[in-house]
Design a protein around this motif. Structure first.
Motif, PDB file in Angstrom:
ATOM      1  N   GLY A 275      21.198  47.499  46.988  1.00 33.96           N
ATOM      2  CA  GLY A 275      21.679  46.157  47.325  1.00 33.96           C
ATOM      3  C   GLY A 275      21.989  45.276  46.132  1.00 33.96           C
ATOM      4  N   ARG A 276      21.914  45.797  44.905  1.00 26.77           N
ATOM      5  CA  ARG A 276      22.257  45.063  43.668  1.00 26.77           C
ATOM      6  C   ARG A 276      21.242  43.962  43.344  1.00 26.77           C
ATOM      7  N   ASP A 277      21.490  43.235  42.261  1.00 28.11           N
ATOM      8  CA  ASP A 277      20.636  42.139  41.786  1.00 28.11           C
ATOM      9  C   ASP A 277      19.173  42.582  41.660  1.00 28.11           C
TER      10      ASP A 277
ATOM     11  N   GLY B  23      41.150  35.921  37.848  1.00 28.80           N
ATOM     12  CA  GLY B  23      41.964  36.488  36.763  1.00 28.80           C
ATOM     13  C   GLY B  23      41.116  37.198  35.720  1.00 28.80           C
ATOM     14  N   HIS B  24      41.810  38.033  34.950  1.00 28.48           N
ATOM     15  CA  HIS B  24      41.175  38.897  33.956  1.00 28.48           C
ATOM     16  C   HIS B  24      40.476  38.085  32.854  1.00 28.48           C
ATOM     17  N   GLN B  25      41.102  36.931  32.510  1.00 26.74           N
ATOM     18  CA  GLN B  25      40.517  36.138  31.420  1.00 26.74           C
ATOM     19  C   GLN B  25      39.192  35.517  31.832  1.00 26.74           C
TER      20      GLN B  25
ATOM     21  N   ALA C 298      24.992  46.949  23.067  1.00 28.69           N
ATOM     22  CA  ALA C 298      26.332  47.546  23.032  1.00 28.69           C
ATOM     23  C   ALA C 298      27.066  47.299  24.336  1.00 28.69           C
ATOM     24  N   ARG C 299      28.384  47.239  24.218  1.00 29.89           N
ATOM     25  CA  ARG C 299      29.193  47.247  25.439  1.00 29.89           C
ATOM     26  C   ARG C 299      29.501  48.710  25.667  1.00 29.89           C
ATOM     27  N   TYR C 300      29.005  49.231  26.776  1.00 30.47           N
ATOM     28  CA  TYR C 300      29.114  50.667  27.000  1.00 30.47           C
ATOM     29  C   TYR C 300      30.465  51.060  27.577  1.00 30.47           C
TER      30      TYR C 300
ATOM     31  N   ALA D 183      19.836  51.015  41.735  1.00 28.67           N
ATOM     32  CA  ALA D 183      19.732  49.547  41.922  1.00 28.67           C
ATOM     33  C   ALA D 183      20.932  49.038  42.702  1.00 28.67           C
ATOM     34  N   LYS D 184      22.099  49.578  42.422  1.00 28.81           N
ATOM     35  CA  LYS D 184      23.315  49.169  43.161  1.00 28.81           C
ATOM     36  C   LYS D 184      23.195  49.585  44.627  1.00 28.81           C
ATOM     37  N   ARG D 185      22.729  50.829  44.800  1.00 27.19           N
ATOM     38  CA  ARG D 185      22.634  51.369  46.161  1.00 27.19           C
ATOM     39  C   ARG D 185      21.653  50.553  47.017  1.00 27.19           C
TER      40      ARG D 185
ATOM     41  N   GLY E 275      37.186  36.965  33.880  1.00 23.56           N
ATOM     42  CA  GLY E 275      36.287  38.127  33.789  1.00 23.56           C
ATOM     43  C   GLY E 275      35.819  38.327  32.354  1.00 23.56           C
ATOM     44  N   ASP E 276      36.773  38.200  31.424  1.00 28.96           N
ATOM     45  CA  ASP E 276      36.424  38.362  30.002  1.00 28.96           C
ATOM     46  C   ASP E 276      35.383  37.333  29.583  1.00 28.96           C
ATOM     47  N   GLU E 277      35.571  36.092  30.041  1.00 26.53           N
ATOM     48  CA  GLU E 277      34.641  35.018  29.668  1.00 26.53           C
ATOM     49  C   GLU E 277      33.233  35.313  30.211  1.00 26.53           C
TER      50      GLU E 277
ATOM     51  N   ASP F 181      24.882  46.322  34.511  1.00 24.07           N
ATOM     52  CA  ASP F 181      26.219  46.304  35.099  1.00 24.07           C
ATOM     53  C   ASP F 181      26.382  45.044  35.956  1.00 24.07           C
ATOM     54  N   VAL F 182      27.515  44.367  35.781  1.00 26.92           N
ATOM     55  CA  VAL F 182      27.759  43.142  36.561  1.00 26.92           C
ATOM     56  C   VAL F 182      28.099  43.539  38.005  1.00 26.92           C
ATOM     57  N   ASP F 183      27.465  42.865  38.942  1.00 27.28           N
ATOM     58  CA  ASP F 183      27.704  43.184  40.354  1.00 27.28           C
ATOM     59  C   ASP F 183      29.028  42.585  40.827  1.00 27.28           C
ATOM     60  N   HIS F 184      29.763  43.370  41.568  1.00 28.45           N
ATOM     61  CA  HIS F 184      31.042  42.942  42.158  1.00 28.45           C
ATOM     62  C   HIS F 184      31.946  42.245  41.134  1.00 28.45           C
ATOM     63  N   PHE F 185      31.998  42.799  39.969  1.00 32.01           N
ATOM     64  CA  PHE F 185      32.776  42.171  38.898  1.00 32.01           C
ATOM     65  C   PHE F 185      34.265  42.140  39.229  1.00 32.01           C
ATOM     66  N   LYS F 186      34.680  43.154  39.964  1.00 31.85           N
ATOM     67  CA  LYS F 186      36.102  43.248  40.329  1.00 31.85           C
ATOM     68  C   LYS F 186      36.562  41.981  41.065  1.00 31.85           C
ATOM     69  N   ARG F 187      35.624  41.431  41.872  1.00 28.83           N
ATOM     70  CA  ARG F 187      35.975  40.226  42.650  1.00 28.83           C
ATOM     71  C   ARG F 187      36.312  39.049  41.725  1.00 28.83           C
ATOM     72  N   ILE F 188      35.553  38.941  40.604  1.00 28.82           N
ATOM     73  CA  ILE F 188      35.803  37.829  39.659  1.00 28.82           C
ATOM     74  C   ILE F 188      37.212  37.975  39.092  1.00 28.82           C
ATOM     75  N   ASN F 189      37.526  39.205  38.674  1.00 24.72           N
ATOM     76  CA  ASN F 189      38.869  39.474  38.143  1.00 24.72           C
ATOM     77  C   ASN F 189      39.947  39.162  39.179  1.00 24.72           C
ATOM     78  N   ASP F 190      39.699  39.655  40.399  1.00 21.62           N
ATOM     79  CA  ASP F 190      40.719  39.499  41.447  1.00 21.62           C
ATOM     80  C   ASP F 190      40.911  38.037  41.829  1.00 21.62           C
TER      81      ASP F 190
HETATM   82  N1  LIG Z   1      38.108  41.068  32.733  1.00 23.56           N
HETATM   83  C1  LIG Z   1      37.803  42.309  32.425  1.00 23.56           C
HETATM   84  N2  LIG Z   1      37.647  43.199  33.417  1.00 23.56           N
HETATM   85  C2  LIG Z   1      37.311  44.468  33.099  1.00 23.56           C
HETATM   86  C3  LIG Z   1      37.162  44.872  31.774  1.00 23.56           C
HETATM   87  N3  LIG Z   1      36.834  46.192  31.779  1.00 23.56           N
HETATM   88  C4  LIG Z   1      36.794  46.586  33.067  1.00 23.56           C
HETATM   89  N4  LIG Z   1      37.063  45.553  33.886  1.00 23.56           N
HETATM   90  C5  LIG Z   1      37.129  45.513  35.326  1.00 23.56           C
HETATM   91  O1  LIG Z   1      35.832  45.686  35.866  1.00 23.56           O
HETATM   92  C6  LIG Z   1      35.978  46.044  37.239  1.00 23.56           C
HETATM   93  C7  LIG Z   1      34.888  47.034  37.601  1.00 23.56           C
HETATM   94  O2  LIG Z   1      34.950  47.193  38.967  1.00 23.56           O
HETATM   95  P1  LIG Z   1      34.059  48.221  39.760  1.00 23.56           P
HETATM   96  O3  LIG Z   1      33.771  49.419  38.889  1.00 23.56           O
HETATM   97  O4  LIG Z   1      34.705  48.459  41.066  1.00 23.56           O
HETATM   98  O5  LIG Z   1      32.674  47.523  39.925  1.00 23.56           O
HETATM   99  P2  LIG Z   1      32.259  46.122  40.511  1.00 23.56           P
HETATM  100  O6  LIG Z   1      33.377  45.368  41.141  1.00 23.56           O
HETATM  101  O7  LIG Z   1      31.510  45.422  39.433  1.00 23.56           O
HETATM  102  O8  LIG Z   1      31.255  46.535  41.628  1.00 23.56           O
HETATM  103  P3  LIG Z   1      29.809  47.096  41.468  1.00 23.56           P
HETATM  104  O9  LIG Z   1      29.634  47.572  40.070  1.00 23.56           O
HETATM  105  O10 LIG Z   1      29.738  48.216  42.441  1.00 23.56           O
HETATM  106  O11 LIG Z   1      28.898  45.982  41.792  1.00 23.56           O
HETATM  107  C8  LIG Z   1      37.396  46.588  37.375  1.00 23.56           C
HETATM  108  O12 LIG Z   1      38.147  45.686  38.148  1.00 23.56           O
HETATM  109  C9  LIG Z   1      37.930  46.627  35.956  1.00 23.56           C
HETATM  110  O13 LIG Z   1      39.301  46.357  35.909  1.00 23.56           O
HETATM  111  C10 LIG Z   1      37.373  43.900  30.749  1.00 23.56           C
HETATM  112  O14 LIG Z   1      37.263  44.165  29.560  1.00 23.56           O
HETATM  113  N5  LIG Z   1      37.680  42.636  31.139  1.00 23.56           N
END
Ligand SMILES: Nc1nc2c(ncn2[C@@H]2O[C@H](COP(=O)(O)OP(=O)(O)OP(=O)(O)O)[C@@H](O)[C@H]2O)c(=O)[nH]1
Length: 408
Positions: A380-382, A276-278, A302-304, A376-378, A280-282, A264-273
């Motif tokens: 501290g991640r990584d 942008g979503h694209q 697999a992408r779960y 692993a997340k709990r 994140g996709d990259e 699982d990618v850590d703090h992935f939401k931050r990259i999107n926020d």
């Molecule tokens: N760009 C992109 N974002 C996605 C996709 N599927 C899910 N997400 C985003 O992934 C993010 C997951 O966020 P969280 O579940 O809060 O997890 P996180 O920010 O990675 O934090 P931790 O997992 O706790 O480290 C959400 O913002 C979703 O919108 C996708 O296919 N593309």
């Protein structure tokens, strides 16, 4: 020797009608399957072949060469279109002038040896040489190793074309060794009736093979869509679970361990926020590529879901999977994803479980890897945590909590 009980011209007319019907069918198919290339060319090829056969049935050489000449143009166009259809179907570059070139060559031959210097032997031999040669090239292009059921369709088309080429060689040899008056397509002696019968049947078989090719290609594409993740090209969750169940049964039979890694990618939401979503996709695509580069050929990726991935590792223990997971974690931490003047980086957390413990089925095994991942997340991640580590930690904290106060 086989004799035709019916007039060869009638055979040609019936086959002409069938070719026109098949052309209509292929046109309808091409409208339904615009993403399968080559079908339109094959439809037009059938149309031209139908017209060529219809005109050919009316030929009265040398009295009325006009039908033969126009028929020859359609024959050349048809064969050229089959070839460009095969190129387009295989995704290769198509030169649109090829059908015109083939038609021109056949027309030239029929004009020279049908009108200027009348010589039926040369005219027929050259016609068969051109048509047989092009079908041989098409057969070679389609006679390839490919998974079933696509192979059946590829090989049926290749076989029909290859057989046509062999018959063309036989026809050329007999034509060159027969008296001029015996070589006409309508002479019901020698191998002529057989040639007419088999070449028209092979034309039909080619058209059926084209329809089969489209049909199997479409079902193959649908299957791909249903079983793979569009963003990363990895297996999707449903397909992974099916494969994992099969693999677990195999592992139980052989006594080997089956390991599962949840990533699982850590703090992935931050990259999107932030980007942008694209962006994140990259990042997800690059992580998928990284995973692909480190696993073995018989591992499943697999992408779960969302930003969570899973790797199924047959004949692997938790300890062996840990070594691989650590490598992946380090590589990802070093990975820089360039995105619109930014350099995106980050970390991943990984949970691992294997079938050597008490996991009897795949849902339990995945749940164990998931528990390790969230541990692993709990923490501290990584980092990479195994289910064994998670479970022993759980026992330790539980016994610590249960212990009398003076022992703590
Ligand atoms: N760009 C992109 N974002 C996605 C996709 N599927 C899910 N997400 C985003 O992934 C993010 C997951 O966020 P969280 O579940 O809060 O997890 P996180 O920010 O990675 O934090 P931790 O997992 O706790 O480290 C959400 O913002 C979703 O919108 C996708 O296919 N593309």
């Amino acid at each position: 020797m086989l004799m035709f009980a019916v007039d060869p011209r009638t055979v040609l007319l019936v086959c002409a009608a069938l070719n026109l019907l098949l052309a209509g069918m292929l046109i309808l198919v091409s409208m339904q399957a615009p993403n399968v290339k080559g079908v339109r060319q094959w439809a037009l090829a059938d149309l031209c072949m139908g017209l060529s056969m219809a005109l050919g049935s009316q030929v009265q050489y040398p009295a009325s060469p006009i039908y033969a000449i126009i028929g020859a143009i359609f024959l050349g166009l048809s064969v050229g279109l089959v070839y460009t259809g095969v190129l387009a179907f295989k995704g290769e570059r198509v030169r649109r002038w090829i059908p015109a070139l083939v038609a021109g060559a056949i027309l030239f031959n029929n004009y020279i040896f049908g009108i200027i210097y009348f010589n039926a032997q040369i005219r027929i031999s050259v016609n068969f040489m051109i048509v047989g040669g092009i079908y041989a090239i098409c057969a070679r292009a389609l006679f390839i190793r490919i998974e079933q059921p696509l192979r059946t369709a590829y090989w049926l088309a290749a076989g029909s074309m290859g057989l046509f080429s062999l018959i063309a060689i036989a026809r050329i040899i007999t034509v060159l060794n027969s008296p001029a008056q015996d070589v006409s397509m309508f002479t019901t002696s020698g191998i002529n009736p057989l040639v007419l019968l088999f070449t028209t049947l092979l034309q039909m078989s080619m058209s059926f093979a084209f329809i089969l090719l489209v049909n199997y290609t479409l079902s193959h594409q649908l299957n791909e869509l249903a079983t793979t993740d569009a963003l990363t090209g990895l297996l999707n969750r449903r397909n992974l679970e099916t494969l994992a169940n099969r693999q677990l049964t195999h592992s139980k039979r052989t006594g080997e361990s089956l390991a599962i890694m949840m990533i699982d990618v850590d703090h992935f939401k931050r990259i999107n926020d932030q980007y942008g979503h694209q962006a994140g996709d990259e990042v997800l695509r690059r992580l998928a590529g990284l995973m692909q580069s480190i696993v073995r050929g018989n591992d499943y990726l697999a992408r779960y879901g969302g930003e969570e991935f899973c790797i199924l590792l047959p004949a692997t223990t938790e300890g062996q999977a840990y070594v691989l997971a650590e490598r992946l974690r380090r590589l990802y931490a070093e990975l820089i994803v360039p995105w619109q003047h930014h350099a995106l980086g980050g970390t991943i957390s990984i949970g691992i479980a294997d079938s050597n413990g008490d996991a009897e089925d795949i849902p339990t095994l995945i749940a164990h890897a998931d528990l390790a991942l969230y541990d692993a997340k709990r923490r501290g991640r990584d980092q990479v945590i195994t289910y064994t580590e998670y479970a022993s930690e759980l026992v330790r904290t539980k016994s610590h909590a249960d212990a009398p106060d003076h022992a703590k």
